[in-house]
Design a protein around this motif. Structure first.
Motif, PDB file in Angstrom:
ATOM      1  N   ASP A 152      -9.537   4.327  -4.162  1.00 61.35           N
ATOM      2  CA  ASP A 152      -9.759   3.955  -2.198  1.00 61.35           C
ATOM      3  C   ASP A 152     -11.288   3.283  -2.209  1.00 61.35           C
ATOM      4  O   ASP A 152     -11.065   2.761  -0.845  1.00 61.35           O
ATOM      5  CB  ASP A 152     -10.579   5.494  -2.153  1.00 61.35           C
ATOM      6  N   ILE A 155      -8.971   0.326  -1.153  1.00 57.17           N
ATOM      7  CA  ILE A 155      -9.015   0.126  -0.011  1.00 57.17           C
ATOM      8  C   ILE A 155      -9.007   0.113   0.426  1.00 57.17           C
ATOM      9  O   ILE A 155      -8.996  -0.656   1.662  1.00 57.17           O
ATOM     10  CB  ILE A 155      -7.893   1.009   0.140  1.00 57.17           C
ATOM     11  N   GLN A 156     -10.226   0.614   0.966  1.00 60.49           N
ATOM     12  CA  GLN A 156     -11.384   0.770   1.790  1.00 60.49           C
ATOM     13  C   GLN A 156     -12.022  -0.773   2.170  1.00 60.49           C
ATOM     14  O   GLN A 156     -12.339  -0.480   3.659  1.00 60.49           O
ATOM     15  CB  GLN A 156     -12.420   1.817   1.434  1.00 60.49           C
ATOM     16  N   THR A 167      -6.589   1.625   9.447  1.00 63.60           N
ATOM     17  CA  THR A 167      -6.554   2.851   8.978  1.00 63.60           C
ATOM     18  C   THR A 167      -6.796   2.666   6.812  1.00 63.60           C
ATOM     19  O   THR A 167      -5.980   1.426   7.013  1.00 63.60           O
ATOM     20  CB  THR A 167      -5.731   3.707   8.556  1.00 63.60           C
ATOM     21  N   ARG A 168      -6.387   3.915   6.229  1.00 64.18           N
ATOM     22  CA  ARG A 168      -6.403   3.170   4.808  1.00 64.18           C
ATOM     23  C   ARG A 168      -4.825   3.439   4.964  1.00 64.18           C
ATOM     24  O   ARG A 168      -4.533   2.438   3.546  1.00 64.18           O
ATOM     25  CB  ARG A 168      -6.700   5.113   3.987  1.00 64.18           C
ATOM     26  N   GLU A 169      -4.051   4.296   5.235  1.00 65.91           N
ATOM     27  CA  GLU A 169      -2.595   3.627   4.913  1.00 65.91           C
ATOM     28  C   GLU A 169      -1.563   2.372   5.447  1.00 65.91           C
ATOM     29  O   GLU A 169      -1.042   1.641   4.906  1.00 65.91           O
ATOM     30  CB  GLU A 169      -2.126   5.270   5.807  1.00 65.91           C
ATOM     31  N   GLU A 170      -2.740   1.944   6.321  1.00 64.12           N
ATOM     32  CA  GLU A 170      -1.608   0.839   6.803  1.00 64.12           C
ATOM     33  C   GLU A 170      -2.548   0.061   5.505  1.00 64.12           C
ATOM     34  O   GLU A 170      -1.663  -0.976   5.772  1.00 64.12           O
ATOM     35  CB  GLU A 170      -2.206   0.447   8.316  1.00 64.12           C
ATOM     36  N   LEU A 172      -2.885   0.094   2.653  1.00 64.00           N
ATOM     37  CA  LEU A 172      -1.715   0.719   1.427  1.00 64.00           C
ATOM     38  C   LEU A 172      -0.711   0.135   1.689  1.00 64.00           C
ATOM     39  O   LEU A 172       0.281  -0.022   0.914  1.00 64.00           O
ATOM     40  CB  LEU A 172      -2.605   2.242   1.213  1.00 64.00           C
ATOM     41  N   GLN A 173       0.078   0.359   3.005  1.00 63.47           N
ATOM     42  CA  GLN A 173       1.841  -0.277   2.418  1.00 63.47           C
ATOM     43  C   GLN A 173       1.307  -1.353   3.234  1.00 63.47           C
ATOM     44  O   GLN A 173       2.610  -1.840   2.597  1.00 63.47           O
ATOM     45  CB  GLN A 173       1.799   0.577   4.482  1.00 63.47           C
ATOM     46  N   VAL A 278       0.992   3.886  -6.542  1.00 65.03           N
ATOM     47  CA  VAL A 278       1.628   2.520  -5.832  1.00 65.03           C
ATOM     48  C   VAL A 278       2.852   1.079  -6.083  1.00 65.03           C
ATOM     49  O   VAL A 278       3.152   1.142  -5.286  1.00 65.03           O
ATOM     50  CB  VAL A 278       0.111   1.812  -5.629  1.00 65.03           C
ATOM     51  N   ALA A 281       5.873   3.587  -5.306  1.00 64.12           N
ATOM     52  CA  ALA A 281       6.541   3.124  -4.459  1.00 64.12           C
ATOM     53  C   ALA A 281       6.559   1.752  -3.902  1.00 64.12           C
ATOM     54  O   ALA A 281       7.828   1.864  -2.921  1.00 64.12           O
ATOM     55  CB  ALA A 281       5.405   3.876  -3.300  1.00 64.12           C
ATOM     56  N   GLU A 285      10.559   0.627  -2.568  1.00 69.25           N
ATOM     57  CA  GLU A 285      10.924   0.405  -1.064  1.00 69.25           C
ATOM     58  C   GLU A 285      11.206  -0.662  -1.473  1.00 69.25           C
ATOM     59  O   GLU A 285      12.529  -0.684  -1.107  1.00 69.25           O
ATOM     60  CB  GLU A 285       9.084   0.328  -0.647  1.00 69.25           C
TER      61      GLU A 285
END
Length: 554
Positions: A152, A155-156, A167-170, A172-173, A278, A281, A285
């Motif tokens: 985390d 990512i931050q 955001t964190r999701e962006e 990570l994506q 990760v 995922a 993808e």
């Protein structure tokens, strides 16, 4: 079938290609190398089969055609290699390791994978993420090496609204998009997925919604599912035609979970690590968005090539059966080939083309030896040079040994004297030809009468000396004795006369197998052979047997 080959030439140093062709066609490397060398010089398949058997080891048309097909494929591979090496060299990406990989690749699919990997890329989600500075985060997950910071915290550290990462999701994506493209660029991963979909995938076809309630010629394919490895070629081609006509839709489907597991087995070091979710995922993808459409397209291409080969083979077999079917219907056929010095090779096949029996015969008299030919010409010239008195020819002077012993001593002397003094008696003979001729006939008449009397007396004596037939002898015994005598005479004639023996063998084969047609070639001696056969057919009374001349093409 003659294949059009590309301009790339196979050199003598391409031993790897010759070895692969030999393994794929189960033909010795020496024969493959000789055939390829002849093809490179411009020789055609039929020419190699008929006139270069000593070089190729007697390969037939099917094997030469198989070598041609594989040679055409590897020529395309070599051309694709050259294009790829040039493209990478122009981009400055060609390394010694990459060159070795390209030169050791013998598959067009593998070269296509390398081309996809190094071709100039369009702007993708992964390139956008790289532009936002997320590549270090993707490398952190790819290397799977933990450090003092947690996942985390890593990512931050990459959240930056100024770069479009709020955001964190962006963040990570973006890292997942980069990882998905790296998985796609993994050459071995694509190869494993392609083998998986080929071995365990299914060809699925369904009807378009607008045709659900309509009955068409593709009704049986409205909801069909067959394995990729076992679907018949004609069904695959029918599905492709239905898709082209807008009635069907088809796809290559496989177990997605197994495909993802296949990817994870290559990239995940520890399944229980913090990096595994990760990477999983990213694997999903990559497979669903990038790899699956590419692999499916490649498997479709492989299926199409296999179906085309099978369809061509079926068409070839059907056409061969049609062209090779007997034009006069099924019958027993005898083939006769004129050989050296008039010797003939004979073979008999049944109505299915199976070999029955063969023989070596002679149907014409053997050529005279030089000494015999010279002696015959000398005797002929001497006979023609004898002078002839008027009313007396040279044939008159040629008498048989039997009649010669029975003629008087004065008659030959008088005739020879008359002939030798022809010049002196020319004037008198010209005035009294009829008288001289009558005189000669008067002198010969008593002698001829005496000869006839002696001959009759001799015949009577011979008849008296012959043993009389026993009373009660059956006619069957006489017929058997006659048959035995005939066979004995035929055997004696066969032992001394090769033509008589050849006719006997020919007659026995015709009667034994009920031959109804005789096939002969069109080469040297064909006309003489045909004349001899026609004479035999007439003499034997075989009016229902036909003679056919066959050229090299059949």
């Amino acid at each position: 079938m003659i294949l059009r080959l590309t301009s790339v030439r196979i050199s003598a140093m391409d031993a790897a290609i010759i070895s692969r062709v030999s393994q794929e066609t189960s033909i010795p490397e020496s024969s493959v190398a000789a055939t390829i060398a002849l093809l490179e010089k411009g020789a055609t398949g039929p020419f190699i089969v008929h006139y270069r058997k000593e070089a190729t080891g007697g390969l037939d048309e099917a094997k030469v055609r198989a070598i041609q097909e594989r040679l055409a494929y590897y020529k395309e591979v070599l051309a694709q290699r050259a294009v790829l090496i040039k493209s990478l060299s122009d981009q400055g990406k060609l390394t010694d390791e990459l060159r070795a990989r390209i030169e050791n690749s013998f598959s067009k699919i593998e070269l296509e994978d390398l081309h996809h990997q190094f071709r100039p890329k369009k702007k993708t989600r992964a390139t956008e993420a790289v532009e936002k500075g997320l590549q270090p985060l993707a490398e952190y997950f790819w290397n799977q090496e933990p450090d003092a910071l947690s996942v985390d915290e890593h990512i931050q550290a990459f959240i930056d609204p100024s770069k479009g990462i709020s955001t964190r999701e962006e963040a990570l994506q973006g890292a997942v998009d980069i990882l998905a493209e790296w998985i796609y660029e993994d050459f071995e991963c694509r190869k494993a997925l392609r083998e998986f979909l080929w071995n365990e995938g299914y060809v699925v076809s369904s009807v378009v919604p607008a045709k659900v309630n309509q009955k068409t010629k593709y009704t049986m394919y409205y909801n069909r599912r067959e394995p990729v490895t076992s679907i018949p070629s004609h069904r695959l081609l029918a599905i492709r035609r239905g898709c082209k006509e807008g009635i069907l839709v088809s796809s290559i489907e496989g177990d997605s979970s197994k495909a993802v597991e296949c990817i994870l087995a290559r990239i995940v070091k520890e399944k229980d690590s913090v990096f595994a979710p990760v990477l999983e995922a990213a694997a999903k993808e990559s497979y669903n968005r990038i790899l699956r459409p590419l692999i499916e397209s490649q498997v479709r291409t492989m299926l199409k090539e296999r179906a085309d080969r099978d369809a061509i083979k079926v068409f070839q077999d059907n056409l061969a059966n049609l062209l090779l079917s007997p034009p006069a219907g099924p019958m027993v056929v005898m083939g006769i080939d004129w050989g050296k010095n008039g010797d003939c090779s004979v073979a008999v096949i049944d109505d299915h083309g199976a070999f029955l029996e063969g023989a070596k015969i002679r149907l014409t008299a053997p050529p005279l030896a030089p000494a015999q030919k010279a002696l015959q010409e000398t005797q002929s010239s001497k006979t023609e040079s004898l002078p002839a008195a008027e009313g007396i020819t040279a044939d008159t002077l040629l008498v048989s040994p039997e009649s010669e012993s029975q003629t008087t001593e004065h008659e030959p002397q008088d005739l020879v004297a008359a002939v030798s003094t022809e010049g002196d008696l020319g004037t008198e003979a010209s005035h009294e030809p009829a008288a001289d001729s009558a005189a000669i006939q008067d002198r010969r008449a008593p002698d001829e009468a005496e000869n006839v009397s002696e001959s009759s007396a001799s015949d009577s004596a011979k008849l008296e000396e012959m043993p009389k037939q026993e009373d009660g002898a059956a006619p069957e015994d006489l017929q058997a004795e006659t048959t035995e005598e005939t066979q004995t005479k035929e055997q004696e004639a066969s032992a001394t006369d090769p033509v008589h023996e050849g006719r006997r063998v020919l007659r026995d084969l015709v009667h034994k197998y009920h031959v109804r047609a005789i096939a002969i070639g069109t080469g040297v001696g064909a006309h003489e052979l045909e004349n001899a056969l026609r004479q035999i057919l007439v003499e034997e009374g075989w009016n229902d047997i036909m003679i056919a001349s066959v050229n090299d093409a059949g």
